[in-house]
Design an enzyme around this catalytic site. Structure first.
Site, PDB file in Angstrom:
ATOM      1  CG  HIS A  88      -0.463   0.151   2.448  1.00 35.94           C
ATOM      2  ND1 HIS A  88      -0.197  -0.922   3.068  1.00 35.94           N
ATOM      3  CD2 HIS A  88      -0.172   1.147   3.438  1.00 35.94           C
ATOM      4  CE1 HIS A  88       0.160  -0.643   4.437  1.00 35.94           C
ATOM      5  NE2 HIS A  88       0.277   0.689   4.436  1.00 35.94           N
ATOM      6  CB  CYS A 174     -31.612  -2.265  -6.607  1.00 35.29           C
ATOM      7  SG  CYS A 174     -31.940  -0.426  -6.453  1.00 35.29           S
TER       8      CYS A 174
END
Length: 201
Positions: A88, A174
């Site tokens: 990271h 959705c």
């Protein structure tokens, strides 16, 4: 694969774009975003994907273009020892610009509250304030309209200093219709092209 090291992975004269995908259906657009970014000259791309985002695209569809897709499993390897490159940290050193596209409600909450429990949020917590970072929220309308979302976006925009773009109103995955969709993926790439005066191949 040898450890990723920013110093040896950055390319002189290139714009280094780090695309971060999170657990929203809009992550399905990740291969298209990468493909379009690579259609410009002197652009290098790395992708950091949260585990939920991989529900919506196959990382091999991106890796075939020579772009790495990094996940939590790549962060702390079993043979890690002090002094080895930390993924990271190396990725944040590598990036000229970070695109969080899409940014799920969950990831917005983590960023706003300083949680760094995966590769993506650890990278963001370690990111230099001078690195341009663009956040593209994408979620169900009622999730977006939840009062906590406004608070999280306020912190991300006004305290941390990231640029928040969208969401927009349209039919959602959705079946609902309303605000919550990620902005058009082509517009995301176009904004990077404009910012860095990129030219097509």
């Amino acid at each position: 694969m040898p450890p990723f090291v920013a110093e040896s992975s950055r390319r002189t004269g290139f714009t280094h774009v780090l695309l971060m995908t999170t657990g929203s259906v809009a992550s399905i657009k990740a291969p298209l975003i990468v493909q379009e970014l690579l259609s410009y000259r002197n652009v290098a791309v790395q992708v950091v994907a949260t585990k939920p985002s991989l529900t919506f695209f196959n990382p091999e569809d991106i890796r075939t273009s020579g772009v790495n897709v990094w996940t939590d499993e790549d962060e702390w390897l079993p043979d890690y020892k002090i002094g080895d490159p930390i993924l990271h940290i190396e990725l944040r050193r590598w990036a000229d610009v970070v695109l969080i596209a899409p940014a799920s409600a969950n990831t917005l909450a983590k960023i706003a509250n300083g949680i760094c429990d995966n590769l993506s949020t650890s990278l963001l917590r370690a990111l230099a304030p001078t690195t341009p970072t663009y956040v593209y929220p994408a979620m169900n309308t009622l999730m977006y309209e939840h009062p906590l979302t406004a608070q999280h976006i306020h912190i991300i925009r006004d305290v941390i200093g990231y640029t928040v773009v969208g969401p927009v109103s349209k039919g959602l995955a959705c079946g609902d219709v309303g605000v919550g969709a990620m902005v058009e993926w082509r517009d995301i790439v176009a904004s990077v092209a404009e910012m860095y005066a990129l030219v097509k191949h």
